[in-house]
Design a protein around this motif. Structure first.
Motif, short mmCIF file in Angstrom:
data_model
loop_
_atom_site.label_atom_id
_atom_site.label_comp_id
_atom_site.label_asym_id
_atom_site.label_seq_id
_atom_site.Cartn_x
_atom_site.Cartn_y
_atom_site.Cartn_z
N PHE A 47 0.82 -1.21 0.00
CA PHE A 47 0.00 0.00 0.00
C PHE A 47 0.86 1.27 0.00
N LEU A 48 2.00 1.20 0.72
CA LEU A 48 2.86 2.38 0.85
C LEU A 48 3.51 2.79 -0.47
N GLU A 49 3.57 1.89 -1.45
CA GLU A 49 4.16 2.24 -2.74
C GLU A 49 3.38 3.37 -3.42
N PHE A 50 2.11 3.53 -3.06
CA PHE A 50 1.26 4.51 -3.71
C PHE A 50 1.06 5.75 -2.83
N VAL A 51 1.89 5.88 -1.79
CA VAL A 51 1.87 7.06 -0.91
C VAL A 51 3.11 7.89 -1.23
N PRO A 52 2.99 9.22 -1.39
CA PRO A 52 4.17 10.07 -1.65
C PRO A 52 5.25 9.86 -0.58
N ASP A 53 6.52 9.94 -1.01
CA ASP A 53 7.64 9.65 -0.11
C ASP A 53 7.58 10.47 1.18
N ASP A 54 7.26 11.76 1.06
CA ASP A 54 7.31 12.61 2.25
C ASP A 54 6.14 12.39 3.19
N HIS A 55 5.20 11.49 2.84
CA HIS A 55 4.07 11.20 3.72
C HIS A 55 4.13 9.78 4.29
N ARG A 56 5.07 8.96 3.85
CA ARG A 56 5.07 7.55 4.24
C ARG A 56 5.29 7.36 5.74
N SER A 57 6.21 8.12 6.31
CA SER A 57 6.50 7.94 7.73
C SER A 57 5.28 8.27 8.58
N SER A 58 4.54 9.33 8.21
CA SER A 58 3.34 9.68 8.99
C SER A 58 2.25 8.63 8.82
N VAL A 59 2.12 8.06 7.61
CA VAL A 59 1.13 7.01 7.40
C VAL A 59 1.47 5.77 8.23
N MET A 60 2.74 5.38 8.25
CA MET A 60 3.15 4.22 9.05
C MET A 60 2.91 4.46 10.53
N ALA A 61 3.19 5.69 10.99
CA ALA A 61 2.94 6.01 12.40
C ALA A 61 1.45 5.92 12.71
N HIS A 62 0.62 6.38 11.76
CA HIS A 62 -0.83 6.30 11.95
C HIS A 62 -1.30 4.84 12.05
N LEU A 63 -0.81 3.99 11.15
CA LEU A 63 -1.23 2.59 11.16
C LEU A 63 -0.72 1.87 12.41
N ALA A 64 0.45 2.26 12.90
CA ALA A 64 1.00 1.63 14.10
C ALA A 64 0.13 1.90 15.32
N ASN A 65 -0.68 2.97 15.27
CA ASN A 65 -1.53 3.30 16.41
C ASN A 65 -2.86 2.55 16.40
N LEU A 66 -3.10 1.72 15.36
CA LEU A 66 -4.32 0.91 15.32
C LEU A 66 -4.12 -0.31 16.21
N THR A 67 -4.86 -0.38 17.29
CA THR A 67 -4.70 -1.46 18.27
C THR A 67 -6.00 -2.23 18.42
N LEU A 68 -5.93 -3.30 19.20
CA LEU A 68 -7.11 -4.11 19.47
C LEU A 68 -8.17 -3.27 20.18
N GLU A 69 -7.72 -2.34 21.05
CA GLU A 69 -8.66 -1.48 21.77
C GLU A 69 -9.17 -0.34 20.89
N SER A 70 -8.35 0.15 19.98
CA SER A 70 -8.74 1.24 19.08
C SER A 70 -8.38 0.86 17.65
N PRO A 71 -9.19 -0.02 17.03
CA PRO A 71 -8.82 -0.54 15.70
C PRO A 71 -9.18 0.39 14.55
N ILE A 72 -9.93 1.48 14.81
CA ILE A 72 -10.38 2.36 13.74
C ILE A 72 -9.82 3.75 13.96
N ALA A 73 -9.34 4.37 12.90
CA ALA A 73 -8.84 5.75 12.98
C ALA A 73 -8.89 6.36 11.58
N THR A 74 -8.87 7.69 11.54
CA THR A 74 -8.86 8.41 10.26
C THR A 74 -7.62 9.30 10.18
N SER A 75 -7.21 9.57 8.95
CA SER A 75 -6.07 10.47 8.73
C SER A 75 -6.20 11.10 7.36
N GLU A 76 -5.68 12.32 7.24
CA GLU A 76 -5.67 13.03 5.96
C GLU A 76 -4.33 12.79 5.29
#
Length: 742
Positions: A434-463
């Motif tokens: 999925f990250l191949e289709f994300v601009p380089d300068d946004h990949r780290s923030s996207v990965m950080a966002h996905l890392a915050n998806l947990t069993l207790e909070s499995p849903i989140a939104t990001s721009e």
């Protein structure tokens, strides 16, 4: 037209001919009448019924009490009863009954008895039990199949497979997940030695894989595949009308190990779950049928040998069967695949998918038939097709971008909208990150966002900013759901909605708000200037005007020229201040029009605009500004022009002005320094110099100026979200530092 019978006679006829038991109970809770159906169902004679009470027939004393309390005494007002109860027959067996009861009233409306109609539910209950049993069998059907069974969809992604299939390929089993492509599954096993016949070198393995994919995509003859040192599989694959690939894996290791043709044939015929028949062509009589065939048809081998193929075939007409069978019977083809319907001994039927092969021996031609009962398989395929169609209809009609991926962002599904956005075919995206289709300068923030998806909070939104195939940047609001199994993330489902217009509107509002803030600030400062700076010359003008009036009144004229000169001088000062204030408001708060250009271009333009001043001050420019910036060219030129003008104005009078400009870019911020060797600025005045009409030198003849140059520089820098400040540590002149985002 009236019937030639009395109503009583008609009721009596109905009473006697009703198939359901009818009983009449009086006020003493005794039977007074029962029809023939009651005797048939319960086993009591009409006389025996008269000796019994209703309570004697209920399997539960509580049920008998409930009905008794509902109807007795008869004078009590009650509603008709319609309920299901368990009753007892004469032999003690329990029978489910649907009871309908109501009161019988005489001509005066008085309740004198109640009538009960009892419907036997035994057959209905038995049918329900049979249906539930059939559903249970269907649910466990796949795991009951001894052969490996697998289905891939039209995009060659795994739909389902049974446990036998996983056991056949133990090294590949970890990636046998729904949505995984056939090629990726085989490659995984290939890398782990699942297929010894593929060879040891990358070249032979790739060649083996390509051949296997070709036979998988265009199935024909059965394949014998080696999957272990002494283990062999028979692979049979078919493509359905919906372009699904259905495969059966049969372990034929025993067959391969057999020493003789007879042993080999016997092993495969009796051990496989497929139905196997050997049929004599001249009369279509059965010569042989394996155990699976006999058990499914419910005939012994001896019984089958007394029948011909047509007796177990349940096709609609002999003509249709003849059309199917005729080509191979006449020798026009040697192999034929047919879907037909077989009839069991008990009369039930099932859909049979069979492979017919004509074998011409010296004695006489025979037909070898191998097939499967595919009734359950067809139902599974239809169910899968319905679900797939419903899902595709939903996601393809949504305007959003929809993806499904493994926890490591490997895509397993994308909808057509997403594929069109990135300019690829759906198949070209499946299996990629999925990250191949994300601009380089946004990949780290996207990965950080996905890392915050947990069993207790499995849903989140990001721009997230995304670049389309045409190179345009759009903003998407992504809603991400991480699916967990046994506490571990297994799938990521993401939906992206285009919010570019919303973001642009927010940006416009922010810009307008910032501009309004600046204008309000300008208005406030303008008010302060009008009330303070402009009052000084006005007071002096008024003072000299009063002095002139006083002298005129005293007939004194010798000082009038002097006073009027002062008034003219103060008026010119006010006019200059007003002009400067207008220039400041026009330049400092105009809307910026940014573009990309080389900073050295603005430096050169500013220096050229001051050619006369440069000649007068014999000034020298040293510029190291070959960087790229994103700014308003006109305003940035004005900024440099003001700084250069200040450097030449406040130079050492006995030497030419030397001005140095340097620029560099670090972490997307351009830092620009402008320094000179002039008289310098006191560090204590480092903020005051940026105020409107602030001058540090009272002698305007020596150091003339309007007092707005540096104030304009600050406004220009701030309009670009930048800064400008005086370096208080610099010695031997003045150094200004400007920072701008690039």
């Amino acid at each position: 037209m009236s019937l030639p019978v009395s109503p009583e006679g008609l009721l009596q006829a109905l009473y006697e001919t009703l198939p359901d038991p009818v009983m009449i109970i009086n006020a003493d809770r005794k039977f007074v009448a029962s029809n023939a159906a009651a005797t048939k169902v319960f086993g009591f004679s009409a006389q025996e019924f008269l000796e019994l009470g209703p309570a004697d027939f209920y399997a539960s004393a509580a049920d008998a009490r409930e009905v008794g309390e509902a109807f007795f005494p008869l004078e009590k007002e009650t509603k008709p009863l319609h309920r299901r109860f368990n009753f007892l027959r004469r032999d003690g067996s329990v029978i489910p009954i649907e009871l309908t009861a109501n009161k019988i009233r005489d001509a005066d409306g008085k309740a004198v008895a109640f009538v009960a109609i009892l419907r036997d539910l035994s057959e209905m209950v038995a049918a329900q039990d049979e249906r539930l049993r059939a559903e249970s069998i269907l649910n466990t059907a796949l795991d009951s199949i001894s052969e490996g069974f697998v289905v891939f969809d039209e995009q060659d992604r795994l739909v389902l497979c049974n446990n036998a299939y996983r056991k056949i390929y133990p090294l590949t089993a970890p990636v046998m997940q729904v949505g995984r492509t056939f090629e990726s599954i085989v490659r995984y096993g290939l890398d782990r030695g699942q297929y010894p016949e593929a060879g040891d070198t990358p070249e032979t393995r790739e060649a083996w894989l390509q051949e296997r994919l070709e036979r998988h995509n265009n199935p024909g003859e059965r394949i014998i595949q080696r999957v272990g040192p002494d283990r062999w599989l028979q692979i049979e694959e078919r493509v359905t009308s919906e372009n699904y690939r259905v495969g059966v894996r049969t372990d034929v290791s025993a067959l391969r190990r057999a020493n003789s043709e007879s042993e080999r044939l016997g092993a495969i015929l009796e051990e496989v779950g497929q139905e196997v028949y050997l049929i004599r062509l001249r009369d279509q009589k059965f010569i042989y049928a394996n155990t699976s065939a006999c058990e499914n048809l419910q005939y012994s081998l001896e019984d089958l040998r007394e029948r011909d193929l047509r007796l177990i075939n349940d096709d609609p007409s002999p003509r249709e069967w003849g059309e199917k069978f005729g080509a191979i019977s006449r020798g026009e083809v040697s192999v034929l695949f047919v879907d037909t319907r077989h009839k069991r001994k008990d009369g039930t039927t099932y859909v049979f998918r069979v492979r017919l092969e004509r074998m011409d021996y010296d004695s006489e031609p025979v037909l070898l038939a191998l097939g499967d009962d595919i009734t359950e398989r067809l139902e599974i395929e239809r169910s899968l097709a319905r679900k797939e169609h419903e899902f595709e209809t939903l996601v393809q009609n949504l305007p959003d971008l929809i993806t499904r991926a493994k926890a490591d962002t490997t895509l397993t599904y994308v909808n057509e909208n997403y594929a069109r956005f990135v300019g690829l075919h759906v198949d070209q995206m499946i299996g990629r990150k999925f990250l191949e289709f994300v601009p380089d300068d946004h990949r780290s923030s996207v990965m950080a966002h996905l890392a915050n998806l947990t069993l207790e909070s499995p849903i989140a939104t990001s721009e997230q900013a995304m670049v389309s195939q045409s190179g345009e940047q759009f903003w998407y609001l992504w809603s991400n759901l991480m699916v967990f199994k046994d506490g571990e993330p297994v799938e990521l489902v993401s939906v992206g909605r285009n919010i570019t217009e919303v973001r642009e509107a927010q940006t416009r509002i922010a810009i307008q708000s910032h501009a309004l803030e600046l204008r309000n600030d300008a208005l406030e400062k303008f008010s302060g200037i009008v009330s303070h700076d402009l009052k000084a010359p006005l007071r002096q003008i008024r003072l000299f005007a009063d002095m002139i009036a006083e002298d005129v009144g005293a007939d004194k004229t010798e000082d009038l020229a002097l006073f009027s000169g002062y008034i003219s001088e103060r008026s010119e000062s006010m006019e200059q201040m007003t002009s400067n204030l207008l220039e400041y408001s026009q330049l400092a708060y105009q809307q910026i029009k940014p573009k990309i250009f080389r900073l050295s271009e603005a430096v050169s333009a500013a220096w050229g605009n001051l050619a006369v001043d440069v000649e007068e001050a014999k000034a020298q420019l040293i510029s190291e500004t070959d960087i790229e910036v994103h700014a308003d060219f006109v305003l940035l030129t004005q900024l440099f022009q003001n700084l250069f003008s200040n450097s030449m104005k406040y130079r050492q009078l006995d030497s030419p002005a030397i001005i140095r400009v340097r620029a560099r870019t670090v972490d997307n911020v351009a830092t620009i320094t402008v320094e000179d060797d002039g008289i310098g600025i006191d560090a204590a005045q480092s903020e005051r110099v940026f105020g409107v009409f602030q001058r540090l030198h009272a002698d305007e003849k020596l150091y003339s100026g309007s007092g707005i140059g540096l104030a304009l520089c600050r406004r220009i820098a701030e309009s670009h979200d930048g800064l400008i400040f005086l370096d208080p540590a610099y010695q031997g002149g003045a150094r200004f530092i400007v920072t701008l985002p690039v």
